[in-house]
Design a protein around this motif. Structure first.
Motif, PDB file in Angstrom:
ATOM      1  N   ILE A  24      -0.980 -14.108 -12.113  1.00 38.18           N
ATOM      2  CA  ILE A  24       0.474 -14.338 -12.122  1.00 38.18           C
ATOM      3  C   ILE A  24       1.060 -14.442 -13.539  1.00 38.18           C
ATOM      4  N   GLY A  85      14.159 -19.626 -10.630  1.00 43.80           N
ATOM      5  CA  GLY A  85      12.998 -18.909 -10.083  1.00 43.80           C
ATOM      6  C   GLY A  85      13.408 -17.984  -8.950  1.00 43.80           C
ATOM      7  N   CYS A  86      12.468 -17.098  -8.618  1.00 41.40           N
ATOM      8  CA  CYS A  86      12.688 -16.154  -7.521  1.00 41.40           C
ATOM      9  C   CYS A  86      12.893 -16.925  -6.218  1.00 41.40           C
ATOM     10  N   ARG A  87      12.167 -18.039  -6.079  1.00 43.26           N
ATOM     11  CA  ARG A  87      12.277 -18.838  -4.854  1.00 43.26           C
ATOM     12  C   ARG A  87      13.698 -19.340  -4.641  1.00 43.26           C
ATOM     13  N   LYS A  90      15.923 -16.474  -3.443  1.00 39.28           N
ATOM     14  CA  LYS A  90      15.768 -16.167  -2.007  1.00 39.28           C
ATOM     15  C   LYS A  90      16.457 -17.234  -1.157  1.00 39.28           C
ATOM     16  N   HIS A 111       5.322 -14.076   0.176  1.00 36.60           N
ATOM     17  CA  HIS A 111       4.906 -15.281  -0.545  1.00 36.60           C
ATOM     18  C   HIS A 111       5.384 -16.514   0.235  1.00 36.60           C
ATOM     19  N   THR A 113       7.021 -18.875  -0.635  1.00 35.41           N
ATOM     20  CA  THR A 113       8.397 -19.282  -0.976  1.00 35.41           C
ATOM     21  C   THR A 113       9.436 -18.539  -0.129  1.00 35.41           C
ATOM     22  N   THR A 164       8.557  -7.983   0.583  1.00 37.52           N
ATOM     23  CA  THR A 164       7.921  -8.250  -0.703  1.00 37.52           C
ATOM     24  C   THR A 164       7.552  -6.895  -1.293  1.00 37.52           C
ATOM     25  N   VAL A 166       6.043  -5.927  -4.042  1.00 38.16           N
ATOM     26  CA  VAL A 166       4.614  -5.904  -4.389  1.00 38.16           C
ATOM     27  C   VAL A 166       4.068  -7.266  -3.995  1.00 38.16           C
ATOM     28  N   TYR A 168       1.582 -10.550  -3.461  1.00 40.38           N
ATOM     29  CA  TYR A 168       0.821 -11.336  -4.445  1.00 40.38           C
ATOM     30  C   TYR A 168      -0.663 -11.380  -4.129  1.00 40.38           C
ATOM     31  N   TYR A 196       7.002  -9.246  -8.469  1.00 44.37           N
ATOM     32  CA  TYR A 196       5.930  -8.516  -9.152  1.00 44.37           C
ATOM     33  C   TYR A 196       6.326  -7.093  -9.506  1.00 44.37           C
ATOM     34  N   SER A 216      11.659 -12.566 -10.758  1.00 43.22           N
ATOM     35  CA  SER A 216      11.100 -13.759 -11.394  1.00 43.22           C
ATOM     36  C   SER A 216      10.944 -13.516 -12.894  1.00 43.22           C
ATOM     37  N   HIS A 218       9.806 -15.556 -15.245  1.00 40.95           N
ATOM     38  CA  HIS A 218       8.547 -16.036 -15.843  1.00 40.95           C
ATOM     39  C   HIS A 218       7.352 -15.250 -15.316  1.00 40.95           C
TER      40      HIS A 218
HETATM   41  C1  PLP Z   1       5.536 -12.360  -4.375  1.00 40.86           C
HETATM   42  C2  PLP Z   1       6.044 -13.622  -5.001  1.00 40.86           C
HETATM   43  N1  PLP Z   1       7.314 -13.987  -4.816  1.00 40.86           N
HETATM   44  C3  PLP Z   1       7.820 -15.102  -5.368  1.00 40.86           C
HETATM   45  C4  PLP Z   1       7.048 -15.938  -6.117  1.00 40.86           C
HETATM   46  C5  PLP Z   1       7.656 -17.161  -6.698  1.00 40.86           C
HETATM   47  O1  PLP Z   1       8.341 -16.830  -7.869  1.00 40.86           O
HETATM   48  P1  PLP Z   1       9.073 -17.959  -8.722  1.00 40.86           P
HETATM   49  O2  PLP Z   1       8.020 -18.797  -9.348  1.00 40.86           O
HETATM   50  O3  PLP Z   1       9.905 -17.195  -9.710  1.00 40.86           O
HETATM   51  O4  PLP Z   1       9.921 -18.739  -7.767  1.00 40.86           O
HETATM   52  C6  PLP Z   1       5.729 -15.614  -6.329  1.00 40.86           C
HETATM   53  C7  PLP Z   1       4.875 -16.498  -7.139  1.00 40.86           C
HETATM   54  O5  PLP Z   1       3.658 -16.343  -7.245  1.00 40.86           O
HETATM   55  C8  PLP Z   1       5.213 -14.428  -5.749  1.00 40.86           C
HETATM   56  O6  PLP Z   1       3.933 -14.072  -5.929  1.00 40.86           O
END
Ligand code: PLP
Length: 396
Positions: A24, A85-87, A90, A111, A113, A164, A166, A168, A196, A216, A218
């Protein structure tokens, strides 16, 4: 609280002389410009010196306002906000678009999240399956079937589809355009999780028929955590970035410029946004070289599959730098080694390679993104040497 000294000198124990293959972390490694920005903007609310419009995304110095429109253009979307964050992106999209009790359809490789964003918004979840071992490929046509099943069962279509881009676990690249077309056909809003993908590979939101694109910073935009990206089209901007209408019944106070889903202005005020900004020119450039990254990943797989019993899970040939390698012979060795599953982690660390999950030996995730060819060769050789030293047959 008996040893506060330990907080004063926190280190990672990993210097630049190590090769980091953490699944990651590769896309989040800072550029030299971002490291400089990190020092400059490390203080709390450091991007708020010249905030005249009550929102971070409207700040002109540093140019956050320009950055939001440039990131939108880069993704071929119409509007962007930075999130925690991506979470959070969403969660925010589901929160502003769906009603509690609605259904979201998501891929079974999503994921956690994505599931939690739905749960926090009191949404029902329906999964589109994958085809299992060894490919784990999402059945993208399954989105249409699931939409119809949901409509039959509940009397209405799902209020959102989530894919998703790509995943994880295996680093499979899903056919987002096909899902986008299905969503358009059924009139279901489409959220694409590009945690990703955007920032490391080309992503064109309009071409993929995306309504909400979450990224995301970071993970894939060479930025300090936490920062996510929420992009949308003109059709959705006012609903998604809806402004506050609340008013204090006693004070009469209102906050009409503040956007509800962004907790008012944006939850990223300092290092995260400044580092994303400083890395952005390199990010724009690096996605043009995605094909080279894929070639390096394919080379790495080829080298690792020369080790007896090793094979890459997920779709083939590899189209992404995140991969999952099944390595059962290593597991048999780990069973006999006093270091158990940590054996592989330690053997790699001895060779100055870090990032594999400690304790994993049956299979492991690894990411070659951004490594130089000689580093990829070095890591592949390290695996082959570890295998040979432990009596596993390795093809030349
Ligand atoms: C596919 C996927 N989406 C979202 C996330 C979470 O991203 P963020 O930490 O930016 O919320 C991850 C974190 O591993 C992830 O693998």
């Amino acid at each position: 609280m008996d040893d506060l000294k330990k907080y004063k000198n926190v280190t990672r124990g990993v210097s630049d002389t190590y090769v980091n293959v953490h699944p990651i972390q590769r896309g989040g490694v800072l550029t030299a410009e971002a490291r400089k920005a990190l020092l400059e903007f490390g203080d709390g609310y450091s991007v708020c010196d010249y905030c005249f419009e009550a929102r971070v995304d409207l700040v002109d110095n540093p140019p956050v306002h320009d950055l939001t429109s440039d990131v939108a253009e880069f993704l071929n979307m119409d509007d962007v906000r930075f999130t925690a964050g991506c979470r959070h992106a969403k969660w925010a999209a589901m929160h502003m678009v769906c009603e509690p009790g609605d259904t979201v359809v998501l891929d079974a490789l999503a994921h956690y999240t994505s599931y939690l964003a739905a749960e926090a918004n009191r949404l029902n979840i329906v999964e589109v399956p994958h085809n299992g071992y060894p490919m784990f490929e999402i059945d993208v046509d399954g989105y249409a079937r699931k939409f119809e099943e949901v409509e039959q069962k509940t009397g209405k279509l799902p209020s959102m589809a989530v894919l998703t881009h790509v995943d994880y676990r295996y680093g499979n690249v899903a056919d987002a355009e096909k899902v986008g077309r299905i969503c358009k056909e059924y009139g279901v809003p489409f959220l694409l999780n590009t945690a990703y993908s955007s920032g490391i590979m080309p992503v064109d939101g309009k071409k993929l028929h995306v309504d909400f694109l979450c990224g995301s910073g970071h993970k894939s935009w060479a930025a300090s955590a936490p920062i996510g990206i929420l992009a949308t089209t003109y059709e959705w901007t006012s609903k998604l970035f809806n402004k506050s209408t609340v008013r204090g019944d006693w004070s009469g106070r209102g906050f009409t410029k503040k956007e509800v889903a962004l907790f008012g202005c944006s939850p990223v005020f300092g290092a995260p946004v400044a580092t994303l900004m400083a890395s952005f020119p390199s990010v724009v450039e690096r996605v043009k070289h995605w094909d080279d990254e894929v070639k390096k990943a394919q080379y790495f797989v080829k080298e690792l599959e020369k080790i007896e019993g090793f094979h890459q899970m997920g779709t083939k040939p590899k189209q992404h730098t995140l991969m999952n390698i099944e390595s059962l012979p290593l597991h048999e060795i780990a069973e006999k080694d006093k270091r158990r599953g940590y054996f592989l982690y330690h053997e790699l660390k001895k060779r100055k390679i870090v990032g594999l999950h400690p304790g994993m030996s049956k299979n492991f995730k690894i990411n070659t993104y951004g490594l130089r060819q000689e580093q990829v060769e070095y890591v592949a050789k390290a695996f082959r040497d570890i295998a040979k030293e432990n009596g596993i047959r390795v093809e030349d």
